[in-house]
Design a protein around this motif. Structure first.
Motif, PDB file in Angstrom:
ATOM      1  N   LEU A 686       0.845  -1.190   0.000  1.00  0.00           N
ATOM      2  CA  LEU A 686       0.000   0.000   0.000  1.00  0.00           C
ATOM      3  C   LEU A 686       0.882   1.242   0.000  1.00  0.00           C
ATOM      4  O   LEU A 686       1.807   1.348   0.813  1.00  0.00           O
ATOM      5  N   THR A 687       0.589   2.162  -0.906  1.00  0.00           N
ATOM      6  CA  THR A 687       1.299   3.440  -0.975  1.00  0.00           C
ATOM      7  C   THR A 687       0.282   4.563  -0.849  1.00  0.00           C
ATOM      8  O   THR A 687      -0.737   4.567  -1.554  1.00  0.00           O
ATOM      9  N   THR A 688       0.547   5.489   0.054  1.00  0.00           N
ATOM     10  CA  THR A 688      -0.352   6.619   0.252  1.00  0.00           C
ATOM     11  C   THR A 688       0.427   7.922   0.150  1.00  0.00           C
ATOM     12  O   THR A 688       1.642   7.960   0.368  1.00  0.00           O
ATOM     13  N   ALA A 717      -4.166   7.041  -2.600  1.00  0.00           N
ATOM     14  CA  ALA A 717      -3.855   5.712  -2.060  1.00  0.00           C
ATOM     15  C   ALA A 717      -3.868   4.706  -3.196  1.00  0.00           C
ATOM     16  O   ALA A 717      -4.788   4.690  -4.024  1.00  0.00           O
ATOM     17  N   GLN A 718      -2.822   3.855  -3.234  1.00  0.00           N
ATOM     18  CA  GLN A 718      -2.708   2.818  -4.258  1.00  0.00           C
ATOM     19  C   GLN A 718      -2.314   1.504  -3.589  1.00  0.00           C
ATOM     20  O   GLN A 718      -1.458   1.492  -2.701  1.00  0.00           O
ATOM     21  N   TYR A 719      -2.948   0.442  -4.028  1.00  0.00           N
ATOM     22  CA  TYR A 719      -2.667  -0.880  -3.447  1.00  0.00           C
ATOM     23  C   TYR A 719      -2.313  -1.841  -4.583  1.00  0.00           C
ATOM     24  O   TYR A 719      -3.026  -1.924  -5.588  1.00  0.00           O
ATOM     25  N   ARG A 731      -3.549  -2.829  -9.683  1.00  0.00           N
ATOM     26  CA  ARG A 731      -3.259  -1.728  -8.762  1.00  0.00           C
ATOM     27  C   ARG A 731      -4.441  -0.753  -8.746  1.00  0.00           C
ATOM     28  O   ARG A 731      -4.505   0.171  -9.548  1.00  0.00           O
TER      29      ARG A 731
END
Length: 799
Positions: A686-688, A717-719, A731
């Motif tokens: 997870l990137t926020t 937010a990307q997962y 993604r």
């Protein structure tokens, strides 16, 4: 009215930009600061500009540089967008402006007035480490193969040398990529020599990248170049090829108007023996006979008969660059051919730089013998374009080129009653490039002369032009020589619109790269009547010089940028000639230890003309009193740290612009922007990212004093879902972009919210390509009685 126009120009400079045309306007909101390595994404919205726009371009440069680079703008209906890469930029300010051509051939700019001198700005924040810096403290010597060399497959060996002491070399790490494939583990090292000799390598053009890192992982040296592997006999009949396909569809409901735009394309790249091939087709739903071409068709063939020799053919939509002052970035639909040897080369391009588009209007009968036309849309003549450039190469260090560019409107291509006068232009010039000591000394010179014809209908005798321009003495003799030349060659029609005296453009540049410095000194002058059909957006009627120096200190921990520019524009306008003096500095600190990087910048821009000093009222709506000074100071920092298992990158910055205007005190302004953000990479995929920005602007004086406050909150937010099916990755992402805008004007107030909700998914499969789906919903609150929606989908695949 002049006061309000200046207020709008200040708002442009402060954060929200407008460009007014014949009616309606283009709206652009500069984006928030970005970190080095990220892409600057720019968007404009056409909310009623009543001209068909084409050949849209964004020009950009880092503050302190003299020349602008350019990037094409994508046209998605009423939304225009462009991306500017920052990977190889230094931290500091990026200046940019937009340029367009309309159906009547006129160039439009945003900002509208003197965009090259008064561009828009966006800040590039320093990266938390040296990953994106141009580090060249460690010199890498390339031994083989040389750039663009052709090598037999069974004789190929790549070799480089690092001229450093053996003890210092022990802590260095290196990486070698061949056409994107990491082959580091197959390299051999013997003292200062690094070599790579594979047992087998395929033929074709190869790109090599060699990077060196210090013990902390910082890039301290790099070298990249291309070469070609000649096919072996066993592979001589093999075709190496790659094909890419993309499909892009965008549905939007903006301002209560539904539109759907489609774009698709195919790109092919390959080689067979010594023949390189490339082809591209792009189809766009906006293609129409009533506007300039949007679809693109390109075919490139190049046969390499030696390591330094080739012959090539380009057909369809041809892009060729000679020099910024003559031919640069202009699309020509036609063909180009060329030949290159070690000591000589020649390029020839011919085709149409504009296609015929009929105008529209109403015929008005004023009297039996008098008629007139009320034009609602100007027609565009088909423009025939021709360019030729022979080039002479004296060894590896000196290149001398000549160029001729000629363009003529075809007066018979459209109904002239609904068009302006047919025009013609001719440019003849020369360039000289000197490159010594592995490009550590670089000298560029360009001198160009142009002639134009503003009305190419009919023909006149030379005496008619003598009376029109009141030519005497040497001017008359010179003009007659050129008149006879044009009459014999047919480059320009000898009609009443001919300007028989050439106009001049020149530029000179010296670049020195020694002692950890990158020093550039340059001079440029372009006369008011100079025109080149190869670069319709070139700014004219100016002259000046610039000095810029990049300095690296303390083992590349400190980067210092110093610059000074002094330019005069409107130099043909007498007292309206305006001097712009721009100087400043940017210093960035990148510690090797785990400490924040810091960037401090200062800029001072002053503009002044004699209209203000003498109190002379301007004789044109585009000329103003100028006696102002703008100072800018900025401080930014970024820091990479970990909290538990979460990797974080934090950025913070504050910038203040203050303008003092003695000519128009009501145009004084004070603009402050603060931004803070953090990017989080969790242990799970997870990137926020969270960003907050606030701008506070105050401008005007006395009863016209006003202020604008803008607050922005951006959440992303990307997962990543990996290996869903045989190396397929998914993604999904969500974004929230909130803006609160408050305008406290002298007569009324504006307070509204603008919220952009976005969500989508990226689906990547190594075999089946990439699919992207994105949905945007834009809520304007109480400001408009509608909301905008955009649904876009894109598919890319390479095989």
């Amino acid at each position: 009215m002049r006061v309000f126009k200046f207020l709008f120009l200040i708002v442009v400079w402060a954060g929200i930009s407008y460009a007014f045309g014949l009616s309606g306007y283009l709206l652009h909101e500069p984006p928030a600061p970005v970190v080095q390595g990220e892409v600057i994404h720019l968007e404009l919205t056409n909310t009623g500009f009543d001209r068909v726009l084409y050949n849209s371009t964004v020009f950009y440069r880092q503050r302190g540089e003299s020349d602008y680079k350019s990037a094409k703008i994508r046209d998605d209906g009423i939304v225009f967008s462009a991306d500017i890469p920052t990977k190889n930029m230094h931290s500091g300010v990026v200046e940019y402006y937009f340029a367009f051509q309309s159906d009547d051939g006129q160039a439009y700019f945003l900002p509208e007035n003197s965009p090259e001198v008064n561009p828009m700005k966006i800040e590039v924040l320093s990266a938390p480490d040296n990953e994106f810096q141009d580090n060249e403290s460690l010199e890498i010597l390339l031994l083989s193969p040389e750039p663009d060399e052709i090598v037999e497959a069974d004789e190929f060996m790549l070799a480089l040398s690092l001229p450093v002491e053996t003890e210092s070399d022990q802590d260095l790490k290196y990486q070698l990529l061949i056409s994107g494939v990491d082959v580091t583990r197959n390299m051999e090292r013997d003292g200062m020599l690094y070599s790579y000799m594979p047992s087998d390598i395929s033929g074709g053009i190869k790109n090599a990248e060699f990077k060196v890192f210090d013990v902390n992982g910082n890039l301290v040296g790099q070298k990249s170049w291309t070469f070609r592997i000649r096919e072996t006999k066993s592979r001589a009949k093999e075709l190496n090829a790659r094909t890419s396909v993309f499909l892009n569809n965008r549905y939007q409901n903006i301002s209560k108007t539904d539109d759907n735009f489609f774009r698709g394309g195919v790109q092919f790249e390959g080689n067979y023996k010594m023949l390189d091939m490339a082809a591209r087709i792009i189809i766009d739903s906006e293609e129409s006979p009533d506007r300039q071409p949007i679809n693109q068709y390109t075919l490139n063939l190049q046969y390499n008969f030696s390591s330094t020799g080739n012959v090539y053919l380009k057909a369809g939509d041809v892009y060729t660059n000679y020099d910024l002052l003559s031919y640069w970035g202009r699309r020509v639909r036609g063909f180009g051919v060329g030949l290159n040897f070690k000591y000589f080369g020649i390029d020839f391009t011919s085709g149409s730089s504009a296609r015929a588009v009929e105008g529209d209007g109403t015929f008005i009968s004023v009297a039996e013998t008098l008629k007139d036309y009320q034009i609602s849309r100007y027609g565009v003549y088909k423009q025939d374009f021709m360019a030729i450039r022979p080039e002479f190469r004296f060894g590896e260090h000196v290149t001398w080129g000549l160029n001729l560019i000629n363009a003529k409107d075809d007066a018979n291509s459209i109904d002239p009653n609904y068009a302006t006068n047919p025009k013609e232009a001719l440019v003849i010039g020369s360039t000289l490039d000197l490159d010594f000591d592995n490009s550590r000394i670089y000298i560029l010179g360009s001198f160009q002369a142009s002639m134009k014809n503003e009305d190419a209908r009919g023909k006149v005798e030379f005496d008619t032009l003598v009376k029109k321009y009141d030519l005497t003495g040497s001017d008359k003799d010179q003009a007659e020589t050129f008149f006879d030349l044009l009459e014999s060659t047919g480059f320009l029609t000898t009609s009443q619109g001919l300007s028989p005296i050439p106009s001049i453009a020149m530029r000179f540049q010296l670049r020195l790269r020694y002692f950890r410095q990158d020093l550039t000194v340059g001079y440029r002058k372009v006369e008011a009547d100079y025109i080149t059909p190869g670069n319709p957006y070139m700014q004219k009627d100016l002259s000046g010089f610039h000095i810029m120096d990049y300095i690296r200190l303390l083992n590349n921990q400190i980067f210092l940028n110093l610059y000074f520019r002094s330019f005069d524009d409107n130099i043909s306008r007498g007292d309206a000639k305006t001097n712009s003096t721009d100087f400043g500095a940017t210093i960035s600190y990148f510690p090797f230890s785990n400490l924040p990087s810091v960037t401090l910048s200062y800029n001072n821009l002053s503009r002044q003309n004699e209209l203000s000093e003498k109190g002379i009222h301007p004789d044109s709506t585009v000329l103003f009193f100028e006696d102002n000074q703008t100072q800018q100071i900025g401080l930014s920092s970024s820091y990479k740290f970990e909290t538990g298992s979460v990797k974080n990158t934090a950025t913070i910055g504050i910038t203040n612009h203050k303008r003092d205007d003695k000519a128009y005190p009501t145009n004084k302004s004070d603009f402050t922007m603060f931004n803070i953000g953090v990017r989080n990479q969790f242990k799970f995929p997870l990137t926020t990212r969270v960003t907050f920005a606030q701008t506070a602007s105050g401008f005007g004086a006395d009863s016209l004093e006003s202020s604008t406050d803008i607050q922005k909150i951006f959440l992303d937010a990307q997962y990543l879902i990996s290996n869903v099916r045989d190396r397929m990755n998914i993604r999904p992402f969500v974004q929230f972009n909130f803006q609160n805008i408050k305008n406290d004007l002298s007569s009324y107030n504006i307070d509204y919210n603008r919220v952009n909700y976005a969500a989508g998914v990226y689906l990547t499969d190594n075999q089946y390509g990439t699919f992207t789906l994105r949905y945007d919903y834009i809520d304007f609150g109480s400001y408009y009685n509608w909301n905008d929606t955009i649904l876009s989908a894109r598919y890319d695949v390479t095989f």
